[in-house]
Scaffold this motif. Structure first.
Motif, PDB file in Angstrom:
ATOM      1  N   ILE A 159       0.880  -1.038   0.055  1.00 29.58           N
ATOM      2  CA  ILE A 159      -0.239  -0.059  -0.094  1.00 29.58           C
ATOM      3  C   ILE A 159       0.857   1.183   0.081  1.00 29.58           C
ATOM      4  O   ILE A 159       1.779   1.324   0.891  1.00 29.58           O
ATOM      5  CB  ILE A 159      -1.005  -0.024   1.174  1.00 29.58           C
ATOM      6  N   SER A 160       0.792   1.943  -0.907  1.00 31.99           N
ATOM      7  CA  SER A 160       1.524   3.149  -1.084  1.00 31.99           C
ATOM      8  C   SER A 160       0.485   4.357  -1.186  1.00 31.99           C
ATOM      9  O   SER A 160      -0.644   4.298  -1.487  1.00 31.99           O
ATOM     10  CB  SER A 160       2.314   3.264  -2.312  1.00 31.99           C
ATOM     11  N   PRO A 161       0.898   5.437  -0.733  1.00 32.03           N
ATOM     12  CA  PRO A 161       0.002   6.854  -0.736  1.00 32.03           C
ATOM     13  C   PRO A 161      -0.207   7.289  -2.171  1.00 32.03           C
ATOM     14  O   PRO A 161       0.625   6.927  -3.103  1.00 32.03           O
ATOM     15  CB  PRO A 161       0.644   7.941   0.171  1.00 32.03           C
ATOM     16  N   ILE A 162      -1.249   7.788  -2.543  1.00 30.23           N
ATOM     17  CA  ILE A 162      -1.408   8.276  -3.898  1.00 30.23           C
ATOM     18  C   ILE A 162      -0.901   9.473  -4.063  1.00 30.23           C
ATOM     19  O   ILE A 162      -1.063  10.389  -3.089  1.00 30.23           O
ATOM     20  CB  ILE A 162      -3.163   8.495  -3.890  1.00 30.23           C
ATOM     21  N   GLN A 163      -0.284   9.705  -5.401  1.00 33.15           N
ATOM     22  CA  GLN A 163       0.352  10.986  -5.410  1.00 33.15           C
ATOM     23  C   GLN A 163      -0.583  11.676  -6.513  1.00 33.15           C
ATOM     24  O   GLN A 163      -1.024  11.228  -7.414  1.00 33.15           O
ATOM     25  CB  GLN A 163       1.665  10.512  -6.269  1.00 33.15           C
ATOM     26  N   VAL A 164      -0.798  13.078  -6.444  1.00 27.99           N
ATOM     27  CA  VAL A 164      -1.519  13.851  -7.001  1.00 27.99           C
ATOM     28  C   VAL A 164      -0.960  14.443  -8.165  1.00 27.99           C
ATOM     29  O   VAL A 164       0.359  15.008  -7.682  1.00 27.99           O
ATOM     30  CB  VAL A 164      -2.365  14.963  -6.453  1.00 27.99           C
ATOM     31  N   GLN A 191      -3.336  19.943  -9.035  1.00 29.33           N
ATOM     32  CA  GLN A 191      -2.967  20.853  -7.800  1.00 29.33           C
ATOM     33  C   GLN A 191      -2.958  22.140  -8.284  1.00 29.33           C
ATOM     34  O   GLN A 191      -2.863  23.108  -7.390  1.00 29.33           O
ATOM     35  CB  GLN A 191      -1.796  20.403  -7.280  1.00 29.33           C
TER      36      GLN A 191
END
Length: 125
Positions: A50-55, A60
């Protein structure tokens, strides 16, 4: 007659049904044992991380001044329409307002709905 229809009409023998049931049970048991042993072997090659979502950077980005100005212009136009419709409704000669409401029956409801979308705005003079 069609061979398929003949096959459907033939009754299965007791031994045939027992054989099909046995094959089904053995196949399901073998599959269950295989899943259980493969999960207990301890190999973690197929584990998902599980890895964080990169926007993405372009998402942005701040809105440009043209879109902010267009939104402000639309709100000003909306205020003018609401004020105009209120003045028509309060005028002593309501013939134009009544004909407008008769020709466009959903106009008042639409204006009320739009007003409810912007609760913080003052639509009065």
């Amino acid at each position: 007659m069609d061979k398929r229809q003949d096959f459907d009409k033939q009754p299965q023998s007791r031994w045939g049904r027992l054989l099909m049931l046995s094959i089904f049970c053995v196949a399901c048991t073998a599959l269950s044992v295989w899943v259980a042993t493969s999960s207990l072997k301890g190999k973690r090659a197929g584990v998902m991380s599980i890895s964080p979502i990169q926007v993405p950077a372009h998402v942005q980005a701040q809105p440009d001044s043209a879109s902010i100005k267009a939104k402000a212009d639309n709100i000003q136009r909306l205020r003018r329409v609401v004020i105009y419709m209120d003045s028509l409704a309060r005028s002593p000669d309501r013939a134009f307002y009544d004909s407008l409401m008769a020709d466009r029956p959903g106009l008042a409801d639409s204006l009320a709905f739009i007003k409810s979308l912007y609760p913080g705005l003052n639509f009065q003079n």
